[in-house]
Motif scaffolding. Structure first.
Motif, mmCIF file in Angstrom:
data_model
loop_
_atom_site.group_PDB
_atom_site.id
_atom_site.type_symbol
_atom_site.label_atom_id
_atom_site.label_comp_id
_atom_site.label_asym_id
_atom_site.label_seq_id
_atom_site.Cartn_x
_atom_site.Cartn_y
_atom_site.Cartn_z
ATOM 1 N N SER A 256 43.028 51.483 31.140
ATOM 2 C CA SER A 256 43.127 50.530 29.935
ATOM 3 C C SER A 256 42.040 49.441 30.060
ATOM 4 O O SER A 256 41.610 49.011 30.879
ATOM 5 C CB SER A 256 44.618 49.906 29.824
ATOM 6 N N THR A 257 41.553 48.864 28.866
ATOM 7 C CA THR A 257 40.644 48.016 28.944
ATOM 8 C C THR A 257 41.245 46.925 27.634
ATOM 9 O O THR A 257 41.923 47.436 26.639
ATOM 10 C CB THR A 257 39.307 48.346 28.583
ATOM 11 N N GLY A 258 41.015 45.822 27.823
ATOM 12 C CA GLY A 258 41.645 44.730 26.820
ATOM 13 C C GLY A 258 40.526 43.965 26.417
ATOM 14 O O GLY A 258 39.782 43.353 27.288
ATOM 15 N N LEU A 259 40.504 43.386 25.279
ATOM 16 C CA LEU A 259 39.690 42.325 24.725
ATOM 17 C C LEU A 259 40.336 41.457 23.941
ATOM 18 O O LEU A 259 41.043 41.879 22.955
ATOM 19 C CB LEU A 259 38.482 42.968 24.071
ATOM 20 N N GLY A 260 40.373 40.107 23.922
ATOM 21 C CA GLY A 260 40.873 39.319 23.025
ATOM 22 C C GLY A 260 40.725 37.799 23.727
ATOM 23 O O GLY A 260 39.651 37.346 23.889
ATOM 24 N N LEU B 268 41.535 43.825 37.004
ATOM 25 C CA LEU B 268 40.562 42.592 37.012
ATOM 26 C C LEU B 268 40.812 41.888 35.465
ATOM 27 O O LEU B 268 40.398 42.667 34.458
ATOM 28 C CB LEU B 268 39.032 43.184 37.464
ATOM 29 N N TRP B 269 41.022 40.682 35.681
ATOM 30 C CA TRP B 269 40.857 40.070 34.281
ATOM 31 C C TRP B 269 39.798 39.042 34.490
ATOM 32 O O TRP B 269 39.633 38.435 35.637
ATOM 33 C CB TRP B 269 42.224 38.916 34.207
ATOM 34 N N ILE C 279 40.629 37.317 38.166
ATOM 35 C CA ILE C 279 41.917 37.338 38.580
ATOM 36 C C ILE C 279 42.475 38.813 38.606
ATOM 37 O O ILE C 279 42.151 39.685 37.913
ATOM 38 C CB ILE C 279 42.941 36.656 37.769
ATOM 39 N N ILE C 280 43.000 38.958 39.811
ATOM 40 C CA ILE C 280 43.377 40.383 40.031
ATOM 41 C C ILE C 280 45.112 40.450 39.811
ATOM 42 O O ILE C 280 45.692 39.844 40.729
ATOM 43 C CB ILE C 280 43.043 40.891 41.629
ATOM 44 N N ILE D 98 40.427 45.203 32.767
ATOM 45 C CA ILE D 98 40.372 46.371 32.843
ATOM 46 C C ILE D 98 41.608 46.785 33.947
ATOM 47 O O ILE D 98 41.907 45.904 34.643
ATOM 48 C CB ILE D 98 39.079 47.030 33.341
ATOM 49 N N GLU D 99 42.415 47.690 33.645
ATOM 50 C CA GLU D 99 43.728 48.038 34.568
ATOM 51 C C GLU D 99 43.849 49.492 34.768
ATOM 52 O O GLU D 99 43.459 50.249 33.769
ATOM 53 C CB GLU D 99 44.923 47.458 33.835
#
Length: 197
Positions: free
Chosen positions: A123-127, A165-166, A186-187, A145-146
């Motif tokens: 997964s990837t996230g954006l916000g 990883l954030w 941050i992990i 990304i997770e």
């Protein structure tokens, strides 16, 4: 080269196996996940001084291990990919025993190359994230990304483990605070319960 050859062969076999598997999900399938776990502040890069500090605790990032809880919802737009979002709450204590909190809320895109009884989501996230430390409050960008795995002993309920990883930047527009502009990494390590239908 000899040491990396078995790894390359294993990856090629995995890719062949994954590519040959029939998809478990259909377009329109959906899943809800509830997750809890711990977070490890890994690094902070200061833009002004170009300094990067890494590690936990005093003299490093200044942050200790913390906790995270979140809920996400996703719907499959193809048999192998899903879109949706997540909202969560993260906390860490700083070396001075003050509480740092972050509330990320973001759009999420997931690719599942392996699915069925075992899912491997990437997964990837954006916000955005609302962060608070002492009296300072700030709305900032957020990206992650997770990856991990989820095991489904039955048709609907699954149990998973995820890490990644954030990235949380801090941009202060006040001249006096611009020296504090930084990027935090941050992990997370979380366990989850997922319901799919």
């Amino acid at each position: 080269m000899k040491k990396s050859f078995p790894i390359i062969i294993a990856l090629l076999l995995l890719a062949t196996t994954v590519g040959a598997a029939a998809p478990f999900y259909d377009k329109g399938s959906q899943f809800f996940s509830f997750k809890v776990g711990t977070t490890f502040p890994t690094f902070t890069h200061f833009f002004g001084t170009k300094e990067t500090v890494a590690g936990l605790g005093e003299g490093k990032t200044g942050m200790k291990m913390g906790g995270y809880g979140g809920i996400s919802y996703q719907v499959f737009n193809t048999p192998y990919t899903a879109i949706g979002g997540e909202i969560g709450y993260n906390f860490n204590f700083a070396a001075d025993k003050e509480l740092f909190t972050a509330v990320p809320f973001y759009a999420k895109y997931t690719y599942l190359p392996l699915q069925g009884s075992w899912d491997i989501p990437i997964s990837t996230g954006l916000g955005f994230a609302y962060i608070k430390y002492k009296d300072a409050q700030l709305m900032t960008f957020y990206a992650n990304i997770e990856t991990g795995f989820t095991w489904y002993p039955g048709e609907h309920w699954g149990f998973g483990l995820t890490t990644g990883l954030w990235l949380i930047p801090e941009f202060n527009y006040n001249e006096a605070l611009k020296k504090d502009n930084a990027l935090a990494g941050i992990i997370p390590v979380t366990v989850s319960v997922t319901y799919r239908q």
